[in-house]
Design an enzyme around this catalytic site. Structure first.
Site, PDB file in Angstrom:
ATOM      1  N   SER A  73     -44.368  16.175   4.298  1.00 39.77           N
ATOM      2  CA  SER A  73     -44.021  17.323   5.303  1.00 39.77           C
ATOM      3  C   SER A  73     -42.747  17.017   5.858  1.00 39.77           C
ATOM      4  O   SER A  73     -42.242  16.071   5.838  1.00 39.77           O
ATOM      5  CB  SER A  73     -44.997  17.761   6.506  1.00 39.77           C
ATOM      6  N   TYR A 133     -49.513  15.389  14.521  1.00 38.25           N
ATOM      7  CA  TYR A 133     -49.200  15.745  13.199  1.00 38.25           C
ATOM      8  C   TYR A 133     -48.070  15.349  12.569  1.00 38.25           C
ATOM      9  O   TYR A 133     -48.063  14.579  11.526  1.00 38.25           O
ATOM     10  CB  TYR A 133     -49.160  17.506  13.067  1.00 38.25           C
TER      11      TYR A 133
END
Length: 264
Positions: free
Chosen positions: A143, A156
């Site tokens: 990501s 995250y």
């Protein structure tokens, strides 16, 4: 289309929906043999039926990648039924947006189990086969959060930083065995991810202009398969911000504070 995928065996985790399902569709269109892995077997069966109508060879495996024992016996079944493994797409993952002090411990553990340990576990299952073949391609979906952390995604972001660290080391280790390793670093994608990560819908609404379509991210992944591409970074503007962050972190954090805090 990618002619290099014709007749190749492609394993995709997190294949039951979103980006994983779209990568499966596009790989099928290129003539690949698909091995689809996810927890939700009903969705896998639905996708299998969809793809088999296009005369594509598809096998499905209900595996929770956060559980090492399931990965071991699940991949043992995959390896016993496939003559080779040409591509592994480690796509399974999820996130929950919370400030560090508010993050529930069970969600913190689960994110690391799926996003990091699950990815490593699946990779360890296919590496010996790819080394024996002297070929293969491992694609790890990370990501932009792994490059530029933002508030309210501390856990995250930590998992995706770990994925990038693992991927970058693996790339160097695997190079002598003819194995390519690519990281995929997308910004927000319009998928079910935000049903869990952003239950209020506020963040998804505020970054609507940045939202990527799963089709375009999948297309970039498909085009990279079989090439020695180091990273796929989307969208370009967000990746530029990540690059600037690596050079001038203090300045970017100060100037971008308002935008970063849109996860509320």
């Amino acid at each position: 289309m990618n002619s290099r995928l014709q007749g190749k065996y492609v394993v995709i985790t997190g294949a039951s929906s979103g980006l994983g399902a779209e990568i499966a569709r596009q790989a099928a269109a290129c003539g690949a043999h698909l091995v689809l892995v996810a927890r939700r077997v009903d969705r896998l069966e639905h996708l299998k039926a969809e793809l088999e109508r296009k005369n594509v060879e598809v096998s499905i495996h209900a595996i929770d990648v956060s559980k090492r024992e399931e990965v071991e016996w699940g991949f043992a079944a995959i390896l016993s039924s496939c003559p080779r493994i040409d591509v592994l797409v480690n796509n399974a993952g999820f996130g929950v947006f919370d400030e560090a002090g508010d993050a529930k411990w069970e969600e913190t553990e689960a994110m690391f189990q799926v996003n990091v340990l699950g990815l490593i576990s699946c990779t360890q299952m296919v590496l010996p086969v790819m080394k024996q073949q002297r070929s293969g391609h491992i694609i790890n979906v990370a990501s932009q959060a792994g490059k530029m952390a933002t508030p309210k995604s501390s856990v995250y972001a930590a998992t995706k930083h770990a994925v990038l660290g693992f991927t970058n080391s693996l790339r160097m280790e695997a190079a002598n065995d003819g194995i390519y390793v690519t990281s995929v670093n997308p910004g927000p994608i319009a998928t079910e991810f935000f049903d869990t990560a952003d239950k209020t819908g506020t963040y998804a609404k505020s970054v609507g202009g940045w939202m990527l379509k799963p089709e375009e991210v999948a297309k970039a992944v498909i085009q990279a398969i079989g090439t020695n591409k180091r990273e796929i970074n989307l969208p370009k503007l967000m990746n530029a911000a990540s690059f600037l962050y690596s050079l001038f972190p203090r300045t970017v954090e100060r100037l971008g504070r308002r935008a970063f805090n849109k996860k509320s």
